[in-house]
Every structure is written in structure tokens, then in C-alpha cells.
Write an enzyme that holds these catalytic residues in place. Sequence first.
Site, PDB file in Angstrom:
ATOM      1  N   ARG A 107      -9.819 -11.365 -19.019  1.00  0.00           N
ATOM      2  CA  ARG A 107      -9.946 -12.615 -20.035  1.00  0.00           C
ATOM      3  C   ARG A 107      -9.806 -13.450 -19.514  1.00  0.00           C
ATOM      4  O   ARG A 107      -8.554 -14.024 -18.399  1.00  0.00           O
ATOM      5  CB  ARG A 107      -9.109 -12.124 -21.093  1.00  0.00           C
ATOM      6  CG  ARG A 107      -8.672 -12.679 -21.724  1.00  0.00           C
ATOM      7  CD  ARG A 107      -7.510 -13.220 -22.955  1.00  0.00           C
ATOM      8  NE  ARG A 107      -5.896 -12.767 -22.501  1.00  0.00           N
ATOM      9  CZ  ARG A 107      -5.008 -12.187 -22.901  1.00  0.00           C
ATOM     10  NH1 ARG A 107      -5.143 -11.704 -24.227  1.00  0.00           N
ATOM     11  NH2 ARG A 107      -3.565 -12.466 -22.548  1.00  0.00           N
ATOM     12  N   ARG A 152       4.527 -13.021 -34.132  1.00  0.00           N
ATOM     13  CA  ARG A 152       4.640 -11.731 -33.937  1.00  0.00           C
ATOM     14  C   ARG A 152       5.989 -12.259 -32.222  1.00  0.00           C
ATOM     15  O   ARG A 152       6.911 -10.999 -31.420  1.00  0.00           O
ATOM     16  CB  ARG A 152       3.786 -11.371 -32.598  1.00  0.00           C
ATOM     17  CG  ARG A 152       3.135 -12.472 -31.192  1.00  0.00           C
ATOM     18  CD  ARG A 152       2.254 -11.976 -30.586  1.00  0.00           C
ATOM     19  NE  ARG A 152       2.406 -11.250 -29.386  1.00  0.00           N
ATOM     20  CZ  ARG A 152       0.549 -11.594 -28.398  1.00  0.00           C
ATOM     21  NH1 ARG A 152      -0.149 -11.391 -29.110  1.00  0.00           N
ATOM     22  NH2 ARG A 152       1.550 -10.496 -27.489  1.00  0.00           N
ATOM     23  N   CYS A 174      -8.010  -3.713 -27.380  1.00  0.00           N
ATOM     24  CA  CYS A 174      -6.654  -3.993 -25.847  1.00  0.00           C
ATOM     25  C   CYS A 174      -5.673  -4.807 -26.487  1.00  0.00           C
ATOM     26  O   CYS A 174      -5.195  -4.514 -25.748  1.00  0.00           O
ATOM     27  CB  CYS A 174      -7.795  -4.706 -25.896  1.00  0.00           C
ATOM     28  SG  CYS A 174      -7.593  -6.837 -25.879  1.00  0.00           S
ATOM     29  N   HIS A 223       0.770  -0.932   0.039  1.00  0.00           N
ATOM     30  CA  HIS A 223       0.235   0.253   0.396  1.00  0.00           C
ATOM     31  C   HIS A 223       0.757   0.948  -0.609  1.00  0.00           C
ATOM     32  O   HIS A 223       0.560   2.552  -0.439  1.00  0.00           O
ATOM     33  CB  HIS A 223      -0.850   0.159   1.463  1.00  0.00           C
ATOM     34  CG  HIS A 223      -2.192  -0.850   0.661  1.00  0.00           C
ATOM     35  ND1 HIS A 223      -2.922  -1.755   2.024  1.00  0.00           N
ATOM     36  CD2 HIS A 223      -2.517  -0.568  -0.169  1.00  0.00           C
ATOM     37  CE1 HIS A 223      -4.106  -1.575   0.674  1.00  0.00           C
ATOM     38  NE2 HIS A 223      -4.303  -1.709  -0.055  1.00  0.00           N
ATOM     39  N   ARG A 277      -5.782  -9.610 -17.908  1.00  0.00           N
ATOM     40  CA  ARG A 277      -4.500 -10.860 -18.499  1.00  0.00           C
ATOM     41  C   ARG A 277      -4.738 -11.711 -17.523  1.00  0.00           C
ATOM     42  O   ARG A 277      -3.705 -12.137 -16.782  1.00  0.00           O
ATOM     43  CB  ARG A 277      -3.119 -10.867 -19.344  1.00  0.00           C
ATOM     44  CG  ARG A 277      -3.495  -9.610 -20.227  1.00  0.00           C
ATOM     45  CD  ARG A 277      -1.287  -9.978 -20.879  1.00  0.00           C
ATOM     46  NE  ARG A 277      -1.737  -9.243 -22.179  1.00  0.00           N
ATOM     47  CZ  ARG A 277      -1.997  -7.763 -22.471  1.00  0.00           C
ATOM     48  NH1 ARG A 277      -1.853  -7.379 -22.727  1.00  0.00           N
ATOM     49  NH2 ARG A 277      -1.519  -7.603 -23.936  1.00  0.00           N
ATOM     50  N   ASN A 320      -2.522  -7.696 -31.367  1.00  0.00           N
ATOM     51  CA  ASN A 320      -1.066  -8.225 -31.046  1.00  0.00           C
ATOM     52  C   ASN A 320      -1.292  -9.398 -32.502  1.00  0.00           C
ATOM     53  O   ASN A 320      -0.484 -10.211 -32.992  1.00  0.00           O
ATOM     54  CB  ASN A 320      -0.819  -8.194 -29.448  1.00  0.00           C
ATOM     55  CG  ASN A 320      -0.915  -7.169 -28.661  1.00  0.00           C
ATOM     56  OD1 ASN A 320      -0.774  -5.732 -29.406  1.00  0.00           O
ATOM     57  ND2 ASN A 320      -1.043  -7.950 -27.859  1.00  0.00           N
TER      58      ASN A 320
END
Length: 554
Positions: free
Chosen positions: A331, A464, A501, A188, A295, A453
Amino acid sequence: MKMLYGKGVSSGIAFGRIVFFRHDEVSVTRTRVDDTDAEVVRYLEAKKKAMSQLDELYEHALKQVGEEDALIFSMHRMMLEDPDFNSSVERIIRRQGINAEYAVALTSRNFAEMFSLIEDDYMRERAADVKDISNRLVRCLMNKTAKAQEHKGKCVICADDLSPSETVQMDRKTVRAICTARGSATSHTAILARTMNIPAVVGLGEEFYSLCDGDEIIVDGGTGALYVNPDEQTKLEMLRKQTEEIYRSERLYSLRGHDNVTRDGCRIDIYANVGGIEDIGAALANDCGGIGLFRSEFLYLESSEAPSEELQFQVYKQILERMCGKRVIIRTLDIGADKVARCFTIPREENPALGVRGIRFCFARPEVFKTQLRALFRASVYGRLGIMFPMIIAMDEIYEIKDMIEQVKSELRSENIPYSIDVQIGVMIETPAAVMISDMLARQVDFFSVGSNDLTQYALAADRQNPGLERYCNPRHLALLRMIRIATENAHANGAWIGICGEIASDLELTEAFLAIGVDELSVTPSAILHLRDKVMSLDMSRRALLLEAIGRV
Ligand code: PEP
Ligand code: MG
């Protein structure tokens, strides 16, 4: 000059003199009490006092750092009300016949140890919160107040670690930076430092203790470098870097709270891409409209065992809670190709990018898929959840996903576990096949998110991962813009919304084209959000027809 390196968790450059932080430690002795009932009452009164202190601290933090980060102190309040914590204190007082101060210290040590064993950075950091609460309770029991340390002149606070209350009470007029030997990006302290816009470097390790009060220091919270007793040339270089950074970030920060609207009124949502709970602070600090891509595979990649339903539920719940009702799109597991998870044995493939990845892996391992869906639906009641599925190429995949979702929901119903009925379901558009059937897909889902991507590599037949193919792996290729246009028109004609995205979403050269096409949302790394807003606000869409003509229709 001496240089030290740690983890930069809040960017910015600061000059100052080192002040070692003196924790207002409270030492607790163990004493026998005869009247345990009276001791329990004394504890309950101290708890009441601690509660009202936390309310004050919340109000203070609300003004200093805003609602999201002030929530830390409501969380402390909740921990203070935790039935397990309170019954443990009471039990120790009664069974051992000892003073409340000692019972609190013992209970909090047990709780902190429990948190520190959890294999999740965020949860582990909660041990510091427990210590903070326990110190507060003990001070209340002893009728002591925490003394704020006074600093004169510009100072860089150095400490082994800092608690959230210690951090939020720092005087921003004098404290230029924070450096700690321990801590992580998820502590924190780091979260608050980012929101308070104080440069911070954590995890400096043992070497940190070679520093002394009064040493002159320059802190680079971006790179994590500390320059102790710097030479003239370093001072000049860092001064130049600081001026540039201040100028740039002040201008961008002034855009927080503004809408993402062009000069002629075209609106677009800007969301954040995050890889873990530790990125949520940065997403909020940069004023994201929501999370466009979480992700979830990082939860799996980090450990040698697949994360349990409970662990996933806790993570998803926390993200939803911290986003305070803003949309969060998670996702489902997207491993395979370059993302190799140690916790699963996956047979070697000749062509992993065209292999068992994304949704294909989930279909091959239904128990893994189901565990994740259960955790997601259980968490759905804590916010506004969207779930999206990667690597879709066919309609039967959607039907199979929907069957699995129905199974999960029916199980939860029979177990009396609540879930939200408003969870949005979406698919990633990252294969040419998904683009070409996007009209049919749109009728089955609430939203699309373009994974540019992968769409680039699959549409342009260029790996890629291969640096030698940069020339061919061109995300600005007209074919991709056309594909995004097709998917957008099909989404809108069939009642779905569409976002992007992939990395292309933050390409400022393409923002105007995305607005012209009618994309509803762009999801980018947190540090790119305000740059993108700045771009959107600078545009007017008078060239829309021209741009659409240039992109062409298929
Ligand atoms: C994409 O493919 O554009 C995407 C966002 O997913 P990832 O980069 O994680 O494959
Ligand atoms: Mg992808």
C-alpha cells in the site's frame, strides 16, 4: 528466583539449564607473503570450498527449516560471489603483500561496518551474515572445520549473539530455547528460531551476563520473560501455560500446507498483513498465501528523513524476493490522522481523520509519491507485485494515479530500467463513497481491498481512536456487511477481485458471512492465519442463502 526481560521473538515456553555458547572463533594473524599470485589462488580455492560447504548447509537447512529459510545460505553464497568483496580481498593481498586470512578479515570488517551504518534494521542485521561468511572463509584457508558444540540434556543456549549457521545447526532434540544479549526480531537468528519453532528471546542487554552455566531457567518466548532458578509456584504456572500452548499450536501448525477450503469446497485466500520486512518470517512460517497489506508508511514513520528511492527499492525488492513469487500487495504511503510522520511537516488540522491523509497527502506532495512509485516499479521485476492506494473517494483520483504511474513507467523506460508489466493496481475500499462508486472503480483497477477499520469509522461516524465510542464503532454492524456485499458484487461484475485487510478479516464470527458474500481473500496478522484456516475448514456453506438474505441487498 531472578527475572529478566528481553524481546520475545519466537513464542513458546521452554524449561532447561543454561549453556553458554562457545563460538568457534578463528583468530587471524597478519603475515607477509612473497608470492601474492599464489596467495590469490589459495584464496580462490578456499572460496570454492566455502561454496560447497554452503551448498551442503543449504541442503541441511532445507530439511530442517524449509526452502524459504534455507535461502539464507544461498544468500551467503551470493555474498561470497560479490565482485566488490572479492576484488577487495585480492587488492589487499596484492597491494599490502599479506596473507589471504588477514585480507578476508579486513574486507569483512569493512563490509560489516558498512551494513551496520544503514538506517534499516534488516540491512543492519546483515553485518552478522558477513561475519559468518568471513569466519567460514578463514576456516577454509586454515583447513579447519567448525566444531559443533555438544549439549547433554535439555539446554537453553545463551550467547551474546548467534550467527545463522550456528542457529540452524543447533540440535533440536536438546536445545529448548535460545537467549541472546543482542539481536533483534529481524536478525536471522530470530527468523530461524521462529521457523524452527524454538522459543527465543533477544536483546536481553547487560544483565544477561549475570547468568551462569548450569542455572535452571524457564524461557517464555511470547512475553520475552526469563525466570532464572524459578520457585515451585512459577514452575507449576509455566508448566500449565506450556501444556496449553503446545496443544494449541501443534494442532494449528498441523494445518500448514492445507488449502483454505470449507467442507463443501468453498475456497478463499488467506494472506498476511505486515508492517515491515521483519514480519515476513512470521507470515511465511504461518503459511500465508501472500502479503495482502504491506503498510509502507512504517518506513516513513520510523525515521526523521523520508526514505530515499534506493532504500525503498531495497526493502520492496527484498520482500518480493523473500515471498518467492507469492503475491505481495504494497500500500502506498498512508499517513495523516493517527499516523504522524516526523519526516514531514504537516499543518495541524481540526479534524485529521477527515483531513489530508492517505492518497490526499500523496497528491499534495507529488515528489514523495513519485519517489515511492519509482521504487515500487523498479522492484516489481523481483516478484508478483500489487500496488494499492488508500482513502480513495472519487474517479478523478484513479485517473490522476494512473497518469502518475504512466509518467513513472516512461521515465524508467527512458533510463533503461526494467519494470514488470504485470503489476496489479488496486484501491482500498475504506470510505462509503468508494463503496457507492465501486462499480466504476472496479472497471479501472484489478482489485479492491476493504479497509474495514476506516470504513467502520467513516460509515458509522465514530472515531476509531476514541475509546469512549466503542459501542458505536461496531465493525459487525449490518451496514458494513452490506457495504462489503455491494463492493464484492460490483468487483466481480466488472472483472476485479476483492479482499478484506482491516481487522474484521480475522473475526471468526464473520468468516462464514464473508464466504457467503463471495470475498476472494482475507488478509490478517500472521498469527491469525492458521486460526482462520481452521475456521474455514470447519465450515460448510449450506446456510449461504440464509446468510445473504439476512445481510440483505441494497
Ligand atoms: C483499514 O483502514 O482497515 C486498514 C487496513 O488500514 P489502516 O488500519 O492502516 O488505516
Ligand atoms: Mg485505513
